[in-house]
Design a protein around this motif. Structure first.
Motif, short mmCIF file in Angstrom:
data_model
loop_
_atom_site.label_atom_id
_atom_site.label_comp_id
_atom_site.label_asym_id
_atom_site.label_seq_id
_atom_site.Cartn_x
_atom_site.Cartn_y
_atom_site.Cartn_z
N SER A 1 61.24 -27.11 12.47
CA SER A 1 62.44 -27.59 13.15
C SER A 1 62.22 -29.01 13.66
CB SER A 1 62.78 -26.67 14.31
OG SER A 1 64.00 -27.04 14.90
N LYS A 2 63.26 -29.81 13.55
CA LYS A 2 63.23 -31.18 14.05
C LYS A 2 64.56 -31.44 14.73
CE LYS A 2 62.07 -35.59 14.23
NZ LYS A 2 61.05 -36.06 15.13
N SER A 3 64.50 -31.94 15.96
CA SER A 3 65.74 -32.30 16.64
C SER A 3 65.74 -33.78 16.94
CB SER A 3 65.90 -31.50 17.93
OG SER A 3 64.90 -31.81 18.85
N ILE A 4 66.93 -34.36 16.88
CA ILE A 4 67.11 -35.79 17.14
C ILE A 4 68.23 -35.93 18.16
CG2 ILE A 4 67.76 -38.00 16.13
CD1 ILE A 4 66.75 -36.84 13.44
N ARG A 5 67.88 -36.48 19.31
CA ARG A 5 68.88 -36.72 20.35
C ARG A 5 69.49 -38.10 20.13
NH1 ARG A 5 68.69 -32.65 23.90
NH2 ARG A 5 66.72 -31.58 24.15
N ALA A 6 70.81 -38.14 20.21
CA ALA A 6 71.54 -39.38 19.97
C ALA A 6 72.73 -39.43 20.93
CB ALA A 6 72.00 -39.47 18.52
N GLY A 7 72.48 -39.87 22.14
CA GLY A 7 73.54 -39.93 23.14
C GLY A 7 74.00 -38.54 23.52
N ARG A 8 75.29 -38.28 23.39
CA ARG A 8 75.85 -36.97 23.72
C ARG A 8 75.66 -35.97 22.59
NH1 ARG A 8 80.06 -37.30 28.05
NH2 ARG A 8 80.56 -35.22 27.31
N ARG A 9 75.11 -36.42 21.48
CA ARG A 9 74.91 -35.54 20.33
C ARG A 9 73.42 -35.24 20.15
NH1 ARG A 9 78.76 -39.29 17.91
NH2 ARG A 9 80.68 -38.16 17.55
N THR A 10 73.16 -34.07 19.59
CA THR A 10 71.83 -33.71 19.15
C THR A 10 71.98 -33.15 17.74
OG1 THR A 10 71.14 -33.16 21.40
CG2 THR A 10 69.75 -32.35 19.61
N TYR A 11 71.10 -33.59 16.85
CA TYR A 11 71.08 -33.09 15.49
C TYR A 11 69.84 -32.21 15.33
CZ TYR A 11 74.52 -36.75 14.81
OH TYR A 11 75.62 -37.55 14.92
N PHE A 12 70.04 -31.04 14.74
CA PHE A 12 68.94 -30.12 14.48
C PHE A 12 68.79 -29.96 12.98
CE2 PHE A 12 70.78 -28.87 18.54
CZ PHE A 12 69.66 -28.77 19.35
N PHE A 13 67.57 -30.10 12.50
CA PHE A 13 67.22 -29.84 11.11
C PHE A 13 66.26 -28.66 11.14
CE2 PHE A 13 68.28 -34.30 11.46
CZ PHE A 13 69.13 -34.50 10.38
N ASP A 14 66.72 -27.51 10.69
CA ASP A 14 65.91 -26.29 10.76
C ASP A 14 65.65 -25.76 9.35
OD1 ASP A 14 65.87 -26.15 13.63
OD2 ASP A 14 67.95 -25.48 13.54
N VAL A 15 64.37 -25.68 8.98
CA VAL A 15 63.97 -25.07 7.72
C VAL A 15 63.71 -23.60 8.00
CG1 VAL A 15 62.27 -25.03 5.85
CG2 VAL A 15 62.92 -27.21 6.91
N LYS A 16 64.35 -22.75 7.22
CA LYS A 16 64.21 -21.31 7.41
C LYS A 16 63.80 -20.66 6.11
CE LYS A 16 67.35 -21.43 11.18
NZ LYS A 16 68.17 -20.66 12.04
N SER A 17 63.24 -19.47 6.25
CA SER A 17 62.77 -18.72 5.10
C SER A 17 63.51 -17.40 5.03
CB SER A 17 61.27 -18.48 5.23
OG SER A 17 60.80 -17.70 4.16
N THR A 18 63.90 -17.02 3.82
CA THR A 18 64.53 -15.72 3.62
C THR A 18 63.43 -14.66 3.49
OG1 THR A 18 64.53 -15.87 1.22
CG2 THR A 18 66.44 -16.80 2.36
N ARG A 19 63.83 -13.40 3.43
CA ARG A 19 62.86 -12.31 3.22
C ARG A 19 62.07 -12.50 1.93
NH1 ARG A 19 66.03 -6.74 4.73
NH2 ARG A 19 66.15 -7.14 6.97
N GLU A 20 62.73 -13.10 0.94
CA GLU A 20 62.08 -13.32 -0.37
C GLU A 20 61.17 -14.54 -0.38
OE1 GLU A 20 65.56 -12.99 -0.13
OE2 GLU A 20 65.39 -10.83 -0.43
N GLY A 21 61.13 -15.29 0.73
CA GLY A 21 60.27 -16.47 0.81
C GLY A 21 60.92 -17.76 0.37
N ASP A 22 62.23 -17.72 0.07
CA ASP A 22 62.94 -18.95 -0.29
C ASP A 22 63.25 -19.73 0.98
OD1 ASP A 22 63.01 -18.36 -3.00
OD2 ASP A 22 64.94 -17.35 -2.86
N TYR A 23 63.27 -21.04 0.86
CA TYR A 23 63.63 -21.89 2.00
C TYR A 23 65.09 -22.33 1.89
CZ TYR A 23 58.76 -22.73 3.46
OH TYR A 23 57.49 -22.61 3.91
N TYR A 24 65.70 -22.51 3.03
CA TYR A 24 66.99 -23.17 3.11
C TYR A 24 67.00 -24.01 4.38
CZ TYR A 24 68.49 -19.44 6.34
OH TYR A 24 68.59 -18.55 7.39
#
Length: 115
Positions: free
Chosen positions: A21-44
């Protein structure tokens, strides 16, 4: 009333595991980039924009927008994003210039005058 933790946990799939996970704070906004894994091991990837706003009762809430990006689209998304950012760099290079701290841009005399 939504808290920050409520925001982070809402809408998450119980079958997914957060890998990175990576978060970027930008004023009143925050952007989150979250890499997740499925049960099968695929990333999204989930990309979330969170905007903090004040409710009528004075409490703080978070307005969020989320994009899900799946493995079959990673390369096309990456190429498209690179192309758009390169276009902006050519046409608006000032958007990518780092701003120096005020103290770095003032002479010693100007710094003394501020005191």
């Amino acid at each position: 009333m939504n808290t920050f933790e409520d925001f982070r946990k809402s809408g998450e799939n119980e079958n997914s595991e957060e890998v990175y996970s990576k978060s970027i704070r930008a004023g009143r906004r925050t952007y989150f980039f979250d890499v997740k894994s499925t049960r099968e091991g695929d990333y999204y990837l989930t990309i979330t924009e969170s905007r903090r706003k004040q409710a009528r009762d004075g409490s703080m809430t978070y307005d969020k927008h989320k994009i899900y990006l799946y493995k079959e689209d990673f390369e096309k998304f990456h190429n498209g994003l690179d192309e758009v950012i390169d276009f902006i760099k050519v046409h608006k290079p000032e958007f990518f210039e780092t701003k120096k701290a005020e103290s770095e841009t003032l002479s010693i005399d100007e710094e003394f005058d501020k005191l």
